[in-house]
Motif scaffolding. Sequence first.
Motif, PDB file in Angstrom:
ATOM      1  N   GLU A  57       0.727  -0.979  -0.064  1.00 38.88           N
ATOM      2  CA  GLU A  57      -0.169   0.125   0.240  1.00 38.88           C
ATOM      3  C   GLU A  57       0.745   1.628  -0.216  1.00 38.88           C
ATOM      4  O   GLU A  57       1.877   1.721   0.606  1.00 38.88           O
ATOM      5  CB  GLU A  57      -0.696   0.166   1.514  1.00 38.88           C
ATOM      6  N   THR A  58       0.784   2.040  -0.932  1.00 40.56           N
ATOM      7  CA  THR A  58       1.799   3.542  -1.007  1.00 40.56           C
ATOM      8  C   THR A  58       0.651   4.130  -1.102  1.00 40.56           C
ATOM      9  O   THR A  58      -0.402   4.736  -1.220  1.00 40.56           O
ATOM     10  CB  THR A  58       2.415   3.303  -2.180  1.00 40.56           C
ATOM     11  N   THR A  59       1.026   5.710  -0.619  1.00 39.82           N
ATOM     12  CA  THR A  59       0.747   7.101  -0.990  1.00 39.82           C
ATOM     13  C   THR A  59      -0.305   7.074  -2.877  1.00 39.82           C
ATOM     14  O   THR A  59      -1.175   8.074  -2.309  1.00 39.82           O
ATOM     15  CB  THR A  59       1.411   8.396  -0.477  1.00 39.82           C
ATOM     16  N   ALA A  60       0.324   6.263  -3.229  1.00 39.68           N
ATOM     17  CA  ALA A  60      -0.154   6.941  -4.813  1.00 39.68           C
ATOM     18  C   ALA A  60      -1.922   5.365  -4.982  1.00 39.68           C
ATOM     19  O   ALA A  60      -2.027   5.430  -6.114  1.00 39.68           O
ATOM     20  CB  ALA A  60       0.640   6.744  -5.526  1.00 39.68           C
ATOM     21  N   GLY A  61      -1.976   3.926  -4.324  1.00 39.11           N
ATOM     22  CA  GLY A  61      -2.258   2.935  -4.001  1.00 39.11           C
ATOM     23  C   GLY A  61      -1.577   2.335  -3.796  1.00 39.11           C
ATOM     24  O   GLY A  61      -0.742   1.890  -3.456  1.00 39.11           O
ATOM     25  N   SER A  62      -2.405   0.424  -3.931  1.00 39.55           N
ATOM     26  CA  SER A  62      -1.789  -0.643  -4.139  1.00 39.55           C
ATOM     27  C   SER A  62      -0.902  -0.991  -4.809  1.00 39.55           C
ATOM     28  O   SER A  62      -1.313  -0.843  -6.213  1.00 39.55           O
ATOM     29  CB  SER A  62      -2.915  -1.822  -4.029  1.00 39.55           C
ATOM     30  N   VAL A  63      -0.055  -1.888  -4.419  1.00 40.64           N
ATOM     31  CA  VAL A  63       0.796  -2.807  -6.445  1.00 40.64           C
ATOM     32  C   VAL A  63       0.721  -3.683  -5.856  1.00 40.64           C
ATOM     33  O   VAL A  63       0.971  -4.266  -4.266  1.00 40.64           O
ATOM     34  CB  VAL A  63       2.348  -1.997  -5.805  1.00 40.64           C
ATOM     35  N   PHE A  64       0.417  -5.296  -6.348  1.00 41.42           N
ATOM     36  CA  PHE A  64       0.213  -6.307  -6.109  1.00 41.42           C
ATOM     37  C   PHE A  64       1.502  -6.956  -6.911  1.00 41.42           C
ATOM     38  O   PHE A  64       1.500  -6.786  -8.337  1.00 41.42           O
ATOM     39  CB  PHE A  64      -1.064  -6.694  -6.467  1.00 41.42           C
ATOM     40  N   GLY A  65       2.366  -8.042  -6.705  1.00 37.40           N
ATOM     41  CA  GLY A  65       2.836  -8.986  -7.354  1.00 37.40           C
ATOM     42  C   GLY A  65       3.811  -9.324  -7.078  1.00 37.40           C
ATOM     43  O   GLY A  65       4.029  -9.348  -5.883  1.00 37.40           O
ATOM     44  N   THR A  66       4.828 -10.267  -7.305  1.00 33.08           N
ATOM     45  CA  THR A  66       6.083 -11.171  -6.984  1.00 33.08           C
ATOM     46  C   THR A  66       7.235  -9.547  -7.144  1.00 33.08           C
ATOM     47  O   THR A  66       7.890  -8.694  -8.070  1.00 33.08           O
ATOM     48  CB  THR A  66       6.775 -11.591  -7.605  1.00 33.08           C
ATOM     49  N   LEU A  67       7.871  -9.252  -5.378  1.00 27.19           N
ATOM     50  CA  LEU A  67       9.155  -8.555  -5.170  1.00 27.19           C
ATOM     51  C   LEU A  67      10.263  -8.973  -5.761  1.00 27.19           C
ATOM     52  O   LEU A  67      10.594 -10.580  -5.244  1.00 27.19           O
ATOM     53  CB  LEU A  67       9.277  -8.786  -3.984  1.00 27.19           C
ATOM     54  N   ILE A  68      10.672  -8.488  -6.766  1.00 28.03           N
ATOM     55  CA  ILE A  68      11.961  -9.098  -8.203  1.00 28.03           C
ATOM     56  C   ILE A  68      13.194  -8.458  -7.278  1.00 28.03           C
ATOM     57  O   ILE A  68      14.290  -9.478  -7.479  1.00 28.03           O
ATOM     58  CB  ILE A  68      11.455  -9.506  -8.745  1.00 28.03           C
ATOM     59  N   ALA A  69      13.279  -6.932  -7.030  1.00 30.50           N
ATOM     60  CA  ALA A  69      14.531  -6.595  -5.947  1.00 30.50           C
ATOM     61  C   ALA A  69      14.332  -5.476  -4.870  1.00 30.50           C
ATOM     62  O   ALA A  69      13.153  -4.999  -4.674  1.00 30.50           O
ATOM     63  CB  ALA A  69      15.192  -5.295  -7.577  1.00 30.50           C
ATOM     64  N   GLU A  72      18.647   0.282  -2.243  1.00 23.59           N
ATOM     65  CA  GLU A  72      18.309   1.201  -1.363  1.00 23.59           C
ATOM     66  C   GLU A  72      17.462   1.803  -0.897  1.00 23.59           C
ATOM     67  O   GLU A  72      17.353   2.037   0.543  1.00 23.59           O
ATOM     68  CB  GLU A  72      19.891   2.350  -1.434  1.00 23.59           C
ATOM     69  N   ASP A  73      16.610   2.033  -1.476  1.00 29.92           N
ATOM     70  CA  ASP A  73      15.632   3.136  -0.711  1.00 29.92           C
ATOM     71  C   ASP A  73      13.731   2.898  -2.008  1.00 29.92           C
ATOM     72  O   ASP A  73      13.240   3.786  -1.981  1.00 29.92           O
ATOM     73  CB  ASP A  73      15.899   4.376  -1.389  1.00 29.92           C
ATOM     74  N   PHE A  74      14.657   1.634  -3.207  1.00 33.93           N
ATOM     75  CA  PHE A  74      12.942   1.322  -3.704  1.00 33.93           C
ATOM     76  C   PHE A  74      13.190   0.016  -4.128  1.00 33.93           C
ATOM     77  O   PHE A  74      13.621  -0.172  -3.325  1.00 33.93           O
ATOM     78  CB  PHE A  74      13.490   2.085  -4.997  1.00 33.93           C
ATOM     79  N   VAL A  75      12.207  -0.891  -4.348  1.00 34.10           N
ATOM     80  CA  VAL A  75      12.191  -2.033  -4.344  1.00 34.10           C
ATOM     81  C   VAL A  75      11.224  -2.096  -5.725  1.00 34.10           C
ATOM     82  O   VAL A  75       9.732  -0.917  -5.994  1.00 34.10           O
ATOM     83  CB  VAL A  75      11.033  -2.305  -3.556  1.00 34.10           C
ATOM     84  N   GLN A  76      11.181  -3.415  -6.235  1.00 32.77           N
ATOM     85  CA  GLN A  76      11.245  -3.200  -7.739  1.00 32.77           C
ATOM     86  C   GLN A  76      10.085  -4.482  -7.750  1.00 32.77           C
ATOM     87  O   GLN A  76      10.167  -5.966  -7.134  1.00 32.77           O
ATOM     88  CB  GLN A  76      12.028  -3.813  -8.698  1.00 32.77           C
ATOM     89  N   ILE A  77       8.812  -4.203  -8.103  1.00 30.92           N
ATOM     90  CA  ILE A  77       7.469  -5.627  -8.300  1.00 30.92           C
ATOM     91  C   ILE A  77       7.313  -5.813  -9.420  1.00 30.92           C
ATOM     92  O   ILE A  77       7.035  -4.905 -10.130  1.00 30.92           O
ATOM     93  CB  ILE A  77       6.095  -5.497  -7.451  1.00 30.92           C
ATOM     94  N   ALA A  78       7.516  -7.014  -9.676  1.00 33.64           N
ATOM     95  CA  ALA A  78       6.687  -7.596 -10.980  1.00 33.64           C
ATOM     96  C   ALA A  78       5.025  -7.762 -10.905  1.00 33.64           C
ATOM     97  O   ALA A  78       4.825  -9.163 -10.290  1.00 33.64           O
ATOM     98  CB  ALA A  78       7.119  -8.500 -11.587  1.00 33.64           C
ATOM     99  N   GLU A  79       4.655  -7.240 -11.668  1.00 34.68           N
ATOM    100  CA  GLU A  79       2.857  -6.833 -11.624  1.00 34.68           C
ATOM    101  C   GLU A  79       2.531  -8.093 -12.479  1.00 34.68           C
ATOM    102  O   GLU A  79       2.847  -8.325 -13.215  1.00 34.68           O
ATOM    103  CB  GLU A  79       1.909  -5.858 -12.219  1.00 34.68           C
ATOM    104  N   PRO A  80       1.014  -8.789 -12.094  1.00 33.98           N
ATOM    105  CA  PRO A  80       0.886 -10.059 -13.085  1.00 33.98           C
ATOM    106  C   PRO A  80       0.436 -10.016 -14.891  1.00 33.98           C
ATOM    107  O   PRO A  80       1.226 -10.298 -14.970  1.00 33.98           O
ATOM    108  CB  PRO A  80      -0.691 -10.172 -12.269  1.00 33.98           C
ATOM    109  N   ASN A  81       0.599  -8.682 -15.096  1.00 38.62           N
ATOM    110  CA  ASN A  81       0.116  -8.116 -16.107  1.00 38.62           C
ATOM    111  C   ASN A  81       1.571  -8.072 -17.121  1.00 38.62           C
ATOM    112  O   ASN A  81       1.509  -7.621 -18.237  1.00 38.62           O
ATOM    113  CB  ASN A  81      -0.292  -6.718 -16.530  1.00 38.62           C
ATOM    114  N   GLY A  82       2.675  -8.354 -15.847  1.00 34.66           N
ATOM    115  CA  GLY A  82       4.080  -8.191 -16.790  1.00 34.66           C
ATOM    116  C   GLY A  82       4.456  -6.874 -16.314  1.00 34.66           C
ATOM    117  O   GLY A  82       6.023  -6.810 -17.111  1.00 34.66           O
ATOM    118  N   SER A  83       4.048  -5.633 -16.642  1.00 33.02           N
ATOM    119  CA  SER A  83       4.194  -4.610 -15.932  1.00 33.02           C
ATOM    120  C   SER A  83       5.538  -4.778 -14.662  1.00 33.02           C
ATOM    121  O   SER A  83       5.230  -5.568 -13.478  1.00 33.02           O
ATOM    122  CB  SER A  83       3.963  -3.708 -16.478  1.00 33.02           C
TER     123      SER A  83
END
Length: 96
Positions: A57-69, A72-83
């Motif tokens: 849950e972020t200040t801009a809304g929810s992000v669902f997916g697989t945590l891939i990276a 230092e101050d961010f994460v990358q999430i692979a969303e179900p649609n491939g983005s």
Amino acid sequence: MLHRKLIRNLAQIRLQLSRLTARVQALQEQVNERQGGPSSSVIALLTGKLNTRLTVETTAGSVFGTLIAIGEDFVQIAEPNGSIAIIPMRSFLSIS
């Protein structure tokens, strides 16, 4: 007599200054935690969830997916649609 009084006042001022300095340092650490990088407990939590599905849950809304990276101050999430979503940790409200 005046000399002793001045010495006592100086000692009290030094004590107050020491207390104020400690308080300022504590407040500065709190500010740095909020402005700077994430705390080690957040990094530890995220590291344990690497390559698993989660919702952030972020200040801009929810992000669902697989945590891939985890950066230092961010994460990358692979969303179900491939983005790939790159989310700054400062915008986190919750992780589930």
